[in-house]
Each structure stands twice: as C-alpha cells, then as structure tokens.
Write a protein that holds these residues in place. Structure first.
Motif, short mmCIF file in Angstrom:
data_model
loop_
_atom_site.label_atom_id
_atom_site.label_comp_id
_atom_site.label_asym_id
_atom_site.label_seq_id
_atom_site.Cartn_x
_atom_site.Cartn_y
_atom_site.Cartn_z
N ALA A 268 -64.32 -0.23 -16.29
CA ALA A 268 -63.10 -0.62 -17.02
C ALA A 268 -62.79 -2.12 -16.90
N PRO A 269 -62.78 -2.71 -15.69
CA PRO A 269 -62.50 -4.16 -15.64
C PRO A 269 -63.50 -4.98 -16.45
N ALA A 270 -64.80 -4.62 -16.37
CA ALA A 270 -65.81 -5.38 -17.09
C ALA A 270 -65.63 -5.27 -18.59
N ILE A 327 -56.32 0.21 -6.44
CA ILE A 327 -55.70 1.37 -7.07
C ILE A 327 -54.44 0.96 -7.83
N VAL A 328 -53.62 0.11 -7.22
CA VAL A 328 -52.40 -0.35 -7.90
C VAL A 328 -52.75 -1.08 -9.19
N ALA A 329 -53.72 -1.99 -9.12
CA ALA A 329 -54.13 -2.73 -10.32
C ALA A 329 -54.69 -1.79 -11.39
N GLY A 330 -55.43 -0.77 -10.97
CA GLY A 330 -55.97 0.20 -11.92
C GLY A 330 -54.88 0.99 -12.62
N ILE A 331 -53.85 1.35 -11.90
CA ILE A 331 -52.73 2.08 -12.51
C ILE A 331 -52.00 1.21 -13.53
N VAL A 332 -51.81 -0.08 -13.20
CA VAL A 332 -51.19 -1.00 -14.17
C VAL A 332 -52.06 -1.12 -15.42
N MET A 333 -53.37 -1.20 -15.23
CA MET A 333 -54.30 -1.24 -16.36
C MET A 333 -54.15 -0.01 -17.25
N LEU A 334 -54.05 1.14 -16.61
CA LEU A 334 -53.94 2.39 -17.36
C LEU A 334 -52.65 2.41 -18.19
N ALA A 335 -51.56 1.95 -17.59
CA ALA A 335 -50.27 1.97 -18.29
C ALA A 335 -50.27 1.03 -19.50
N ILE A 336 -50.75 -0.19 -19.32
CA ILE A 336 -50.69 -1.17 -20.42
C ILE A 336 -51.70 -0.84 -21.50
N SER A 337 -52.84 -0.23 -21.14
CA SER A 337 -53.85 0.09 -22.15
C SER A 337 -53.35 1.11 -23.16
N CYS A 338 -52.36 1.92 -22.76
CA CYS A 338 -51.81 2.92 -23.67
C CYS A 338 -51.04 2.29 -24.83
N PHE A 339 -50.54 1.07 -24.64
CA PHE A 339 -49.69 0.45 -25.66
C PHE A 339 -50.20 -0.91 -26.11
N TYR A 340 -51.36 -1.33 -25.63
CA TYR A 340 -51.81 -2.71 -25.82
C TYR A 340 -51.92 -3.10 -27.29
N PHE A 341 -52.60 -2.30 -28.07
CA PHE A 341 -52.84 -2.70 -29.46
C PHE A 341 -51.59 -2.61 -30.33
N GLN A 342 -50.69 -1.70 -29.99
CA GLN A 342 -49.41 -1.67 -30.70
C GLN A 342 -48.63 -2.96 -30.45
N VAL A 429 -59.78 5.52 -16.71
CA VAL A 429 -59.81 6.79 -15.97
C VAL A 429 -61.13 6.92 -15.21
N ILE A 430 -62.24 6.59 -15.85
CA ILE A 430 -63.55 6.64 -15.18
C ILE A 430 -63.54 5.75 -13.94
N SER A 431 -63.01 4.54 -14.08
CA SER A 431 -62.99 3.59 -12.96
C SER A 431 -62.12 4.09 -11.82
N LEU A 432 -60.97 4.64 -12.14
CA LEU A 432 -60.06 5.12 -11.09
C LEU A 432 -60.67 6.29 -10.31
N ARG A 437 -63.11 7.83 -4.97
CA ARG A 437 -64.17 8.42 -4.16
C ARG A 437 -64.93 7.39 -3.32
N SER A 438 -64.49 6.14 -3.37
CA SER A 438 -65.15 5.07 -2.63
C SER A 438 -64.50 4.86 -1.26
N PRO A 439 -65.25 4.37 -0.28
CA PRO A 439 -64.70 4.16 1.06
C PRO A 439 -63.94 2.84 1.17
N GLU A 440 -63.13 2.73 2.19
CA GLU A 440 -62.49 1.46 2.55
C GLU A 440 -63.51 0.64 3.35
N THR A 441 -63.58 -0.68 3.10
CA THR A 441 -64.65 -1.48 3.70
C THR A 441 -64.15 -2.77 4.36
N ARG A 442 -62.86 -2.94 4.50
CA ARG A 442 -62.35 -4.24 4.96
C ARG A 442 -62.94 -4.68 6.30
#
Length: 451
Positions: A268-270, A327-342, A429-432, A437-442
C-alpha cells in the motif's frame, strides 16, 4: 590500571566515538543524496509521463492510449528494480555496501542525464520511445540496488537507540525531492509557454541530476564500510581457516516467509505514494479546472507537510517500537483512501492540499520507519539481498502497475471514482494484515552476523 593509563584509554574511547559519529553523519548525508537523486528523477519522470511524454514520445496514438503507453514506460523502471535489487543485493552482501552503492549511484545518474538529453519522436522516430524504455530500465535497475543499500548503509552505521530517527533522515529526501521537483516544474511551467516547456523545460530536472551525482560519489568514496559488514568479513575470514569451510549456510531460503510478509506490508505505501504524487496530477487535470501550475503547487505544498510526518514517524519508533506507529499510520491511510478522490474532485485548492497532505503524510510516516524496520528483519549476511527483494518486489508487483491500472480503471468508470477507491482501500487492507502478523524488531542487534 594507573590513572595515566585510564586517562589514555578514556581519550582513545572519545576519539573512537567521535570517529563513529563522523562516519554516521557521512553515511546519512551520502545516503540522503542518493535518495534525493532517486526521488527527484522518479518524480520528474512521473510528472512528465502524465503530462508531456504522451505528446512527445507517443504522438501517433490517440490521447487515452498515449497516456497508457506513457505510464507503461513509467512502470518499466519498477520491473527493473527487482533485478537490480537481487544482483546488487547479492553483491552488497558479498563485496560490501560501499562499493555497490558507488556503482548504483553512478548508473542512476548517467541514466537520468541521458533521459534529459533524449530527442523526441519527431526527430528520431521509433528510436525515441524505445531508448526511453531502455534508459528507464537502467534507471530502475540502479535504483533496485540503491534504495535498499542506502538505507542499510545508514542503519548499520547508526547508533542502536537512534535507528528510527536516522532512517527517517534518508527517506525525508523523498518529500523534500518531491517539493523540489514539483517546485521546479511549477516555476518552469509558469516561466515558459507550452511550446518551450515541451521542447526543453521538462529536461532541466534530469540534466541537473549530474550535480547530485558528483557530490554523492565524492561523499561515498570518503565514508568507511559499515561496522556490521566488517564484522561479517572477520567471521568469514575465520571460517576460511576452518578445515570444513564453508561451515554455515547463509542462503535466503530460511527468510522467504519474511520477504513475502514485508513485500505485502509495503504494497500500500509503495502503490499509494504514486497515486498521490503521480496519478493525482492526471486525475486533477481531467476532473477539475485547476491549471498545470496550480496542480504542481498542490503536490509541492502537500509534500512540505509530509516532510514532518517522515521524521515524526521514524523518531517515534525509537520510543514506542516499530509496529505501533506503523499501525496508526496505516489506519489513517485507510480512512483517507475512502474519500480521497471525492475530495480531489471538489477542485477546491485547500481541500485538495489537505487530502494530499493526509494521504501523503500517512505514507511518508511509514517511509520514515521503513529503513530500520526492514534492516532489523534479517542477519547481516543476507540483509542487503533480503531487504532489496522485499522492497523491490512490492514496487514490481504493486507500485509499478499502479499508475497504469489507475488510468485504465478511470477510463472505464465513466467519471466515477469508486473503482479507484476500491483499489486504494484493498491495498491498505493487505498491508495492515501483513503488518499485524509481523514481529516487533526495535531491540534487534544489527551486528548479528549468522542465521
């Protein structure tokens, strides 16, 4: 130990720490320049592929087919990236990050320069689009090794508690370069009439890339190899002395699951990055009364805001871990993508800028986290190749076809934006799911050499 010996040891430690800090700074700066060259040229190419190239290199086609052909040449660069990622990644894990990054930087710069010098179809006929495709392939091939290598080069030089922040400095070059490229195109479009801009104005960003190449090559030549790779080389030397050398299998096979998961996460980001910064230009030109200069200004303004999001995203992970901010950034992406083109269809400059800033900012926040998150998924022995396969694979499968697919969907939807919205939402949705399912790696140690 005497007081004198302790003082000498302390002084040596300070000198070593100072040297490490200098090398980290040089690594960041040289990597940021590589990223800047990458994004200036890719942004300029994307912008002119949406506006100039259909007339210049595909004049024998009808307008709808010409823009599809032009976006197809844009996608060629993405198809070349996995090949570059694999070849340069394997070389980077074998001969070192520094040598490979010098080669990719030079190839990227020369390809971009030649694009800027390319005669149009009216002068050399069929050779014009053919050579553009070849140069675009070489540009993408170099970028396949450059993008991941520059990130790893900085990550392996960075202090462990600042990897997120240092990584964001590399990818902040993306929105900075977008601002620069679109600002340059805006000024050129404002200062030149249509004929002059089509004749030579669009070429200027590509021709200027030679300056970035000169500075970048100089800096990379004078920065040391990464400590992680030097540790890997020392272990390899020890293994060569063993009777049963080679004693360890360091193939990518155990990491294919990680590569696929990261590839899906970056889908999704790419892809949406190009929706915001490239396809949106064509969409606004077709669905609103905004002028070309105004559209470039909107993209430029939105990316000024995205710069802060890139640094904020990377820096936040040093405190909260990699996954929560992603995850937070992905949720923001999901919300704005629903209305972006309008929102774009409104034609209101303020609304358009806000929509682009929210969508682009959520993408860039993840981009700021990307260098640390991808580097921490692999051991040193396969880090370059593994990260490059995941990153370039996402760009090949998802990002490369996106402008073409978006233009095709729009052409068959009779002005409706529903199909484009479904495309964006599905990718997010695919990205989220992959991220969940990915691990934390900090807290991963990048000095880890083996499997």
């Amino acid at each position: 130990m005497s007081g004198r010996d302790a003082g000498i040891g302390s002084a040596i430690g300070l000198v070593d720490q100072s040297e490490k800090s200098q090398q980290s700074g040089k690594a960041i700066f040289s990597s940021a320049l590589g990223s800047a060259l990458e994004w200036v040229d890719f942004t300029a190419y994307g912008a002119v592929s949406a506006t100039i190239f259909p007339k210049l290199f595909f004049p024998t086609l009808d307008p709808a087919t010409a823009i599809l052909a032009s976006f197809a040449t844009f996608g060629v660069g993405f198809f070349a990236r996995p090949a570059g990622g694999i070849i340069f990644g394997l070389l980077g894990d074998r001969v070192g990050r520094k040598k490979v990054l010098l080669a990719t930087f030079i190839l990227m710069g020369v390809s971009s320069l030649l694009i800027g010098l390319m005669p149009p179809y009216a002068v050399i006929g069929f050779w014009a689009p053919l050579l553009i495709v070849v140069l675009r392939f070489l540009q993408g091939f170099a970028l396949g090794g450059e993008a991941t290598g520059a990130q790893l080069f900085t990550m392996e030089h960075a202090p462990s508690h600042r990897r997120g922040l240092f990584g964001s400095f590399i990818n902040v070059a993306a929105p900075v370069s977008l601002v620069f490229a679109n600002g340059m195109l805006f000024c050129l479009a404002a200062l030149m009439d249509e004929a002059k801009f089509e004749a030579y104005g669009w070429r200027i960003p590509f021709l200027l890339s030679i300056l970035l190449v000169a500075v970048g090559v100089y800096l990379r030549y004078h920065v040391s190899e990464t400590p992680a790779f030097e540790a890997l080389e020392r272990e390899r030397e020890v293994e060569r002395l063993k009777p049963c050398y080679p004693s360890q299998d360091r193939s990518l096979s155990p990491h294919y699951g990680t590569i696929v998961r990261l590839l899906l996460f970056w889908a999704a980001p790419a892809s949406c990055f190009w929706i915001v910064n490239i396809y949106s230009i064509a969409y606004l030109a077709d669905h609103t009364a905004l002028t070309r200069g105004t559209i470039f200004a909107c993209v430029m303004t939105a990316n000024v805001i995205a710069i802060a999001a890139t640094v904020l995203g990377g820096a936040s992970t040093d405190r909260f871990g990699r996954k929560p901010p992603l995850i937070v950034a992905g949720i923001v992406m999901l919300a704005i993508s629903c209305f972006y083109f309008q929102l774009l269809s409104s034609g209101n400059i303020l609304v358009v800028v806000i929509a682009m800033a929210l969508f682009g900012g959520s993408i860039q926040a993840q981009s700021g986290i990307l260098p640390a998150y991808f580097a921490e998924q692999f051991p040193t022995s396969v880090r370059y190749a593994g990260s490059a396969l995941a990153y370039t694979g996402a760009n090949l499968i998802f990002a490369g076809p996106t402008p073409f697919v978006a233009a095709w969907i729009a052409g068959r939807s009779n002005g409706s934006s529903v199909g484009l919205t479904i495309l964006c939402v599905g990718l997010v949705v695919i990205s989220l799911i992959a991220l969940w399912r990915s691990p934390e790696t900090r807290h991963v140690d990048l000095q880890q050499v083996g499997l």
